[in-house]
Design a protein around this motif. Structure first.
Motif, PDB file in Angstrom:
ATOM      1  N   GLY A   9       0.866  -1.309  -0.029  1.00 24.89           N
ATOM      2  CA  GLY A   9      -0.116   0.089  -0.128  1.00 24.89           C
ATOM      3  C   GLY A   9       0.804   1.375   0.057  1.00 24.89           C
ATOM      4  N   GLY A  10       0.237   2.530  -0.177  1.00 20.46           N
ATOM      5  CA  GLY A  10       1.039   3.634  -0.289  1.00 20.46           C
ATOM      6  C   GLY A  10       1.412   3.704   1.261  1.00 20.46           C
ATOM      7  N   ASP A  11       2.311   5.186   1.076  1.00 16.95           N
ATOM      8  CA  ASP A  11       2.807   5.558   2.535  1.00 16.95           C
ATOM      9  C   ASP A  11       1.898   5.867   3.349  1.00 16.95           C
ATOM     10  N   GLY A  12       1.805   5.254   4.738  1.00 15.69           N
ATOM     11  CA  GLY A  12       0.857   5.849   5.583  1.00 15.69           C
ATOM     12  C   GLY A  12      -0.504   5.005   5.370  1.00 15.69           C
ATOM     13  N   SER A  13      -0.559   3.954   4.741  1.00 15.20           N
ATOM     14  CA  SER A  13      -1.754   3.214   4.547  1.00 15.20           C
ATOM     15  C   SER A  13      -2.070   2.240   5.675  1.00 15.20           C
ATOM     16  N   GLY A  14      -1.004   2.016   6.375  1.00 14.59           N
ATOM     17  CA  GLY A  14      -1.219   1.066   7.605  1.00 14.59           C
ATOM     18  C   GLY A  14      -0.569  -0.454   7.548  1.00 14.59           C
ATOM     19  N   LYS A  15       0.337  -0.350   6.677  1.00 14.41           N
ATOM     20  CA  LYS A  15       1.003  -1.730   6.514  1.00 14.41           C
ATOM     21  C   LYS A  15       1.794  -1.985   7.881  1.00 14.41           C
ATOM     22  N   SER A  16       2.536  -1.109   8.415  1.00 18.70           N
ATOM     23  CA  SER A  16       3.227  -1.533   9.544  1.00 18.70           C
ATOM     24  C   SER A  16       2.185  -1.879  10.670  1.00 18.70           C
ATOM     25  N   THR A  17       1.339  -1.416  10.944  1.00 21.35           N
ATOM     26  CA  THR A  17       0.271  -1.550  11.825  1.00 21.35           C
ATOM     27  C   THR A  17      -0.372  -3.110  11.718  1.00 21.35           C
ATOM     28  N   GLN A  18      -0.723  -3.293  10.541  1.00 18.98           N
ATOM     29  CA  GLN A  18      -1.349  -4.495  10.187  1.00 18.98           C
ATOM     30  C   GLN A  18      -0.346  -5.680  10.094  1.00 18.98           C
ATOM     31  N   CYS A  91       5.884  -9.859   5.344  1.00 26.44           N
ATOM     32  CA  CYS A  91       6.759  -8.983   4.939  1.00 26.44           C
ATOM     33  C   CYS A  91       6.071  -7.573   4.458  1.00 26.44           C
ATOM     34  N   ASP A  92       6.466  -6.517   5.047  1.00 24.75           N
ATOM     35  CA  ASP A  92       5.965  -5.207   4.934  1.00 24.75           C
ATOM     36  C   ASP A  92       6.706  -4.783   3.631  1.00 24.75           C
ATOM     37  N   ARG A  93       6.023  -4.789   2.742  1.00 29.05           N
ATOM     38  CA  ARG A  93       6.588  -4.499   1.212  1.00 29.05           C
ATOM     39  C   ARG A  93       7.533  -5.661   0.485  1.00 29.05           C
ATOM     40  N   ALA A 141      -1.423  12.191   5.132  1.00 28.96           N
ATOM     41  CA  ALA A 141      -1.751  12.873   6.476  1.00 28.96           C
ATOM     42  C   ALA A 141      -1.445  12.057   7.598  1.00 28.96           C
ATOM     43  N   ARG A 142      -1.368  10.727   7.434  1.00 30.53           N
ATOM     44  CA  ARG A 142      -1.063  10.105   8.684  1.00 30.53           C
ATOM     45  C   ARG A 142       0.298  10.056   9.088  1.00 30.53           C
ATOM     46  N   LYS A 143       1.210  10.601   7.886  1.00 21.61           N
ATOM     47  CA  LYS A 143       2.778  10.612   8.435  1.00 21.61           C
ATOM     48  C   LYS A 143       3.014  11.828   8.915  1.00 21.61           C
ATOM     49  N   GLU A 144       3.921  11.924  10.166  1.00 24.81           N
ATOM     50  CA  GLU A 144       4.333  13.248  10.804  1.00 24.81           C
ATOM     51  C   GLU A 144       5.514  13.751   9.885  1.00 24.81           C
ATOM     52  N   SER A 181      -9.215   2.995   4.989  1.00 21.37           N
ATOM     53  CA  SER A 181      -9.745   3.812   5.938  1.00 21.37           C
ATOM     54  C   SER A 181     -10.476   3.340   7.096  1.00 21.37           C
ATOM     55  N   ARG A 182     -10.874   2.026   7.151  1.00 18.61           N
ATOM     56  CA  ARG A 182     -11.593   1.148   8.109  1.00 18.61           C
ATOM     57  C   ARG A 182     -10.689   1.457   9.364  1.00 18.61           C
ATOM     58  N   SER A 183     -11.336   0.924  10.440  1.00 14.30           N
ATOM     59  CA  SER A 183     -10.393   1.036  11.855  1.00 14.30           C
ATOM     60  C   SER A 183      -9.538  -0.181  11.545  1.00 14.30           C
ATOM     61  N   SER A 184      -8.324   0.105  12.580  1.00 15.72           N
ATOM     62  CA  SER A 184      -7.396  -0.847  12.532  1.00 15.72           C
ATOM     63  C   SER A 184      -7.878  -2.296  12.836  1.00 15.72           C
ATOM     64  N   ARG A 185      -8.676  -2.425  13.930  1.00 17.40           N
ATOM     65  CA  ARG A 185      -9.187  -3.453  14.559  1.00 17.40           C
ATOM     66  C   ARG A 185     -10.057  -4.026  13.562  1.00 17.40           C
ATOM     67  N   ASP A 186     -10.990  -3.874  12.756  1.00 22.55           N
ATOM     68  CA  ASP A 186     -11.837  -4.231  11.887  1.00 22.55           C
ATOM     69  C   ASP A 186     -10.721  -4.780  10.717  1.00 22.55           C
ATOM     70  N   LEU A 187      -9.894  -4.065  10.271  1.00 25.02           N
ATOM     71  CA  LEU A 187      -8.781  -4.499   9.176  1.00 25.02           C
ATOM     72  C   LEU A 187      -8.238  -5.877   9.715  1.00 25.02           C
ATOM     73  N   SER A 188      -7.668  -5.714  11.036  1.00 19.35           N
ATOM     74  CA  SER A 188      -6.971  -6.864  11.416  1.00 19.35           C
ATOM     75  C   SER A 188      -7.857  -8.031  11.668  1.00 19.35           C
TER      76      SER A 188
HETATM   77  P1  ADP Z   1       2.528   2.356   6.798  1.00 17.88           P
HETATM   78  O1  ADP Z   1       3.289   1.189   7.331  1.00 17.88           O
HETATM   79  O2  ADP Z   1       1.699   1.797   5.648  1.00 17.88           O
HETATM   80  O3  ADP Z   1       3.327   3.739   6.460  1.00 17.88           O
HETATM   81  P2  ADP Z   1       1.556   2.707   9.608  1.00 17.88           P
HETATM   82  O4  ADP Z   1       1.113   1.292  10.003  1.00 17.88           O
HETATM   83  O5  ADP Z   1       3.045   3.333  10.130  1.00 17.88           O
HETATM   84  O6  ADP Z   1       1.684   2.853   8.022  1.00 17.88           O
HETATM   85  O7  ADP Z   1       0.868   3.851   9.891  1.00 17.88           O
HETATM   86  C1  ADP Z   1       0.879   4.969   9.651  1.00 17.88           C
HETATM   87  C2  ADP Z   1       0.015   6.081  10.945  1.00 17.88           C
HETATM   88  O8  ADP Z   1      -1.433   5.893  10.622  1.00 17.88           O
HETATM   89  C3  ADP Z   1       0.409   5.655  12.198  1.00 17.88           C
HETATM   90  O9  ADP Z   1       0.381   6.741  13.152  1.00 17.88           O
HETATM   91  C4  ADP Z   1      -1.054   4.428  12.409  1.00 17.88           C
HETATM   92  O10 ADP Z   1      -0.885   4.544  13.991  1.00 17.88           O
HETATM   93  C5  ADP Z   1      -1.799   5.312  11.871  1.00 17.88           C
HETATM   94  N1  ADP Z   1      -2.767   4.079  11.335  1.00 17.88           N
HETATM   95  C6  ADP Z   1      -2.497   2.795  11.029  1.00 17.88           C
HETATM   96  N2  ADP Z   1      -3.723   2.368  10.539  1.00 17.88           N
HETATM   97  C7  ADP Z   1      -4.779   3.114  10.617  1.00 17.88           C
HETATM   98  C8  ADP Z   1      -6.221   3.146  10.386  1.00 17.88           C
HETATM   99  N3  ADP Z   1      -6.765   1.973  10.055  1.00 17.88           N
HETATM  100  N4  ADP Z   1      -6.803   4.210  10.870  1.00 17.88           N
HETATM  101  C9  ADP Z   1      -6.469   5.202  11.208  1.00 17.88           C
HETATM  102  N5  ADP Z   1      -4.965   5.411  11.431  1.00 17.88           N
HETATM  103  C10 ADP Z   1      -4.052   4.465  11.284  1.00 17.88           C
END
Ligand code: ADP
Ligand code: TYD
Length: 199
Positions: A9-18, A91-93, A141-144, A181-188
């Protein structure tokens, strides 16, 4: 049984989280598991990662070669040995990132990228690729802080997104496309339901 699962997924899409969430689920059930990320995961790969994150305006062929070099090292030194031990590898990417970013984003030759990907991996492909898809602005927008690639123009990221969706459409059995854009918990939960039968 060994299994190989990739998050894209794109940068900030939630890959590391999932990918971390899936790893924790497997660990809780005592499955042997290895979590890796690209570029990185080996001393060579981590050096390449640091280099790429801090150098903008690299020649496209240099950039492509560095991603491929990091991948070749990761597959040989880490992924294949882990699969050989019976571990599930997350693997993340992976190869699809190069198709999306260098192929669609940088508009480089897709045939060349395909050949380099096959050479770097010796044909090792994931059983499942999970694509976390969401609009570019929302993801960025999720990336600092933004690194060299993340600060590329918006059109670049739009092409990357299209590159992912095109790959997923060409192989619907091998890809799971989810609305990031769904919640992390739902996706997981949905990812776990899909992965469980593969283990
Ligand atoms: P990636 O690895 O794709 O760049 P991250 O997992 O690092 O993405 O997530 C980027 C930011 O978005 C983090 O601050 C994370 O906590 C937040 N985030 C991840 N998944 C979600 C989600 N489903 N909804 C809202 N914010 C999320
Ligand atoms: P990373 O911080 O891992 O990505 P994310 O922000 O999604 O967590 O940074 C890796 C960057 O490298 C990311 O912008 C995507 C890019 N990339 C490519 O351009 N080609 C590739 O083959 C790979 C693996 C990554």
């Amino acid at each position: 049984m060994a299994s190989f699962i990739v998050f894209e997924g794109g940068d900030g899409s939630g890959k590391s989280t999932q990918s971390r969430a899936l790893c924790r689920r497997l660990q809780r059930r005592s499955y042997p598991v290895l979590l890796a990320r690209e570029p990185g995961g080996t001393p060579t790969g981590e050096s390449i990662r640091r280099w790429l994150k801090t150098h903008a305006n690299l020649n496209p062929i240099s950039e492509l070669s560095l991603f491929v070099a990091a991948r070749a090292q990761l597959v040989d030194d880490v992924i294949r040995p882990a699969l050989g031990r019976g571990a599930t590898v997350i693997c993340d990417r992976y190869t699809a990132s190069t198709v999306a970013y260098q192929g669609y984003g940088r508009q480089m030759d897709l045939e060349l990228i395909g050949r380099l990907n096959r050479a770097a991996t010796a044909g090792l492909a994931p059983v499942l690729t999970v694509l976390l898809d969401l609009p570019v602005r929302a993801a960025l927008a999720r990336k600092e802080r933004q690194d060299a690639i993340e600060s590329a123009p918006m059109e670049f990221h739009e092409r990357v997104r299209e590159g992912y969706l095109t790959q997923a459409a060409a192989d619907p059995d091998g890809w799971l496309v989810l609305d990031g854009s769904r919640s992390s918990r739902d996706l997981s939960r949905e990812i776990w339901a899909k992965v469980q039968p593969l283990l």
